[in-house]
Design an enzyme around this catalytic site. Sequence first.
Site, mmCIF file in Angstrom:
data_model
loop_
_atom_site.group_PDB
_atom_site.id
_atom_site.type_symbol
_atom_site.label_atom_id
_atom_site.label_comp_id
_atom_site.label_asym_id
_atom_site.label_seq_id
_atom_site.Cartn_x
_atom_site.Cartn_y
_atom_site.Cartn_z
ATOM 1 N N TYR A 53 -20.465 73.846 62.872
ATOM 2 C CA TYR A 53 -20.393 72.525 61.705
ATOM 3 C C TYR A 53 -19.019 71.955 61.856
ATOM 4 O O TYR A 53 -19.058 70.792 61.422
ATOM 5 C CB TYR A 53 -20.797 73.207 60.384
ATOM 6 C CG TYR A 53 -22.436 73.557 60.639
ATOM 7 C CD1 TYR A 53 -23.221 72.594 60.590
ATOM 8 C CD2 TYR A 53 -22.695 74.783 60.659
ATOM 9 C CE1 TYR A 53 -24.862 73.083 60.805
ATOM 10 C CE2 TYR A 53 -24.097 75.206 60.744
ATOM 11 C CZ TYR A 53 -24.894 74.113 60.945
ATOM 12 O OH TYR A 53 -26.161 74.542 61.015
ATOM 13 N N ARG A 56 -19.647 69.454 64.374
ATOM 14 C CA ARG A 56 -20.600 68.396 63.965
ATOM 15 C C ARG A 56 -19.772 67.268 63.048
ATOM 16 O O ARG A 56 -20.135 66.099 63.119
ATOM 17 C CB ARG A 56 -21.633 69.040 63.470
ATOM 18 C CG ARG A 56 -22.319 70.082 64.013
ATOM 19 C CD ARG A 56 -23.471 69.456 65.059
ATOM 20 N NE ARG A 56 -22.512 69.076 66.317
ATOM 21 C CZ ARG A 56 -22.058 69.975 67.171
ATOM 22 N NH1 ARG A 56 -22.147 71.156 66.946
ATOM 23 N NH2 ARG A 56 -21.400 69.493 68.254
ATOM 24 N N GLN A 86 -34.206 64.486 56.291
ATOM 25 C CA GLN A 86 -33.888 65.745 56.729
ATOM 26 C C GLN A 86 -32.448 65.916 57.333
ATOM 27 O O GLN A 86 -31.922 67.064 57.786
ATOM 28 C CB GLN A 86 -34.824 66.068 57.907
ATOM 29 C CG GLN A 86 -36.251 65.933 57.665
ATOM 30 C CD GLN A 86 -37.265 66.129 58.625
ATOM 31 O OE1 GLN A 86 -37.075 67.096 59.364
ATOM 32 N NE2 GLN A 86 -38.169 65.182 58.759
ATOM 33 N N ASN A 87 -31.809 64.879 57.869
ATOM 34 C CA ASN A 87 -30.445 64.608 58.151
ATOM 35 C C ASN A 87 -29.306 65.248 57.392
ATOM 36 O O ASN A 87 -29.559 64.907 56.271
ATOM 37 C CB ASN A 87 -30.162 63.117 58.700
ATOM 38 C CG ASN A 87 -31.119 62.820 59.929
ATOM 39 O OD1 ASN A 87 -31.882 63.623 60.356
ATOM 40 N ND2 ASN A 87 -31.313 61.507 59.702
ATOM 41 N N ASP A 89 -26.156 64.321 57.853
ATOM 42 C CA ASP A 89 -25.034 63.374 58.049
ATOM 43 C C ASP A 89 -25.095 62.522 56.792
ATOM 44 O O ASP A 89 -26.108 62.505 55.850
ATOM 45 C CB ASP A 89 -25.036 62.375 59.230
ATOM 46 C CG ASP A 89 -26.576 61.528 59.496
ATOM 47 O OD1 ASP A 89 -26.418 60.937 58.519
ATOM 48 O OD2 ASP A 89 -27.239 61.594 60.236
ATOM 49 N N HIS A 104 -32.069 69.214 53.878
ATOM 50 C CA HIS A 104 -31.698 70.283 54.554
ATOM 51 C C HIS A 104 -30.095 70.405 54.325
ATOM 52 O O HIS A 104 -29.348 71.101 55.189
ATOM 53 C CB HIS A 104 -31.667 69.957 56.050
ATOM 54 C CG HIS A 104 -33.262 70.076 56.324
ATOM 55 N ND1 HIS A 104 -33.961 69.441 57.566
ATOM 56 C CD2 HIS A 104 -34.226 70.580 55.789
ATOM 57 C CE1 HIS A 104 -35.235 69.626 57.315
ATOM 58 N NE2 HIS A 104 -35.487 70.326 56.350
ATOM 59 N N GLY A 177 -38.627 58.301 62.815
ATOM 60 C CA GLY A 177 -37.636 59.324 63.624
ATOM 61 C C GLY A 177 -37.802 60.480 63.369
ATOM 62 O O GLY A 177 -36.852 61.464 63.176
ATOM 63 N N SER A 179 -40.642 64.181 64.502
ATOM 64 C CA SER A 179 -41.556 64.605 65.071
ATOM 65 C C SER A 179 -42.989 65.142 64.249
ATOM 66 O O SER A 179 -43.818 65.458 64.956
ATOM 67 C CB SER A 179 -41.089 65.765 66.348
ATOM 68 O OG SER A 179 -40.823 67.071 65.269
#
Length: 234
Positions: A53, A56, A86-87, A89, A104, A177, A179
């Site tokens: 992390y 990241r 869900q990101n 960032d 998340h 964006g 799935s």
Amino acid sequence: MKKLVISTGAGMSAESGIATFRDAGGLWEKYPVMDVASADGFARNPALIHRFYNERRHDLVKAQPNAGHRAIVELEKHFQVYVITQNVDDLHERAGSRNVLHLHGELMKVRALDDESRVYSLPQALEGSEDPLSTTVDTVIQGHHVRPHIVFFQEAVPNFEPAVQLVEEADIFVVIGTSLNVYPAAALLHYVRRGVPVYYIDPNPASVPANVHVIRAGASEGMAELSRILLQNP
């Protein structure tokens, strides 16, 4: 104003250079997911997860919000816009979005191991240190050892219920964006009220119900098309 609720996944930030996890060439091909993103992995090797992390975060500070992020902000002039992401960032916030719910966790934050209510923002919490974006197993903030403020696999998603409430109240619901394979986030589609318009933006969209308007495009191009549609039919 109508309430516009937008659920975003990894494809939202891909155009900003943020590596996705599941796509070809994604992070899961380089790192075993259960080693760097699970509760068991953290218990087994916390030093590895801290390093993962840290990397990241250093990647994230080099990235910038893309036209898709900015288009969402522009829609705040016409709608009550709420983003469920869900990101991990902070690109939505840096673009200017005012109402962002992270499912998340948040990459630029850490929390106390012994008190999950104690959440600290980086780099502020480590201001003055040699690398204020990085933590280790020995890092102590205000007397507490810390971990990434990330929802690992095998952990509950505490913001899911607030996300469901937002979706249930939506006058328009948009998915960008993703799935639609990541649960529980993918289940949000099932909480949309009957008759509410639903839009799905993705260059490789998953199979969705016939009533979902699919825009086969990336985040920036797709948001430009969505904005045209919504502003023609406010």
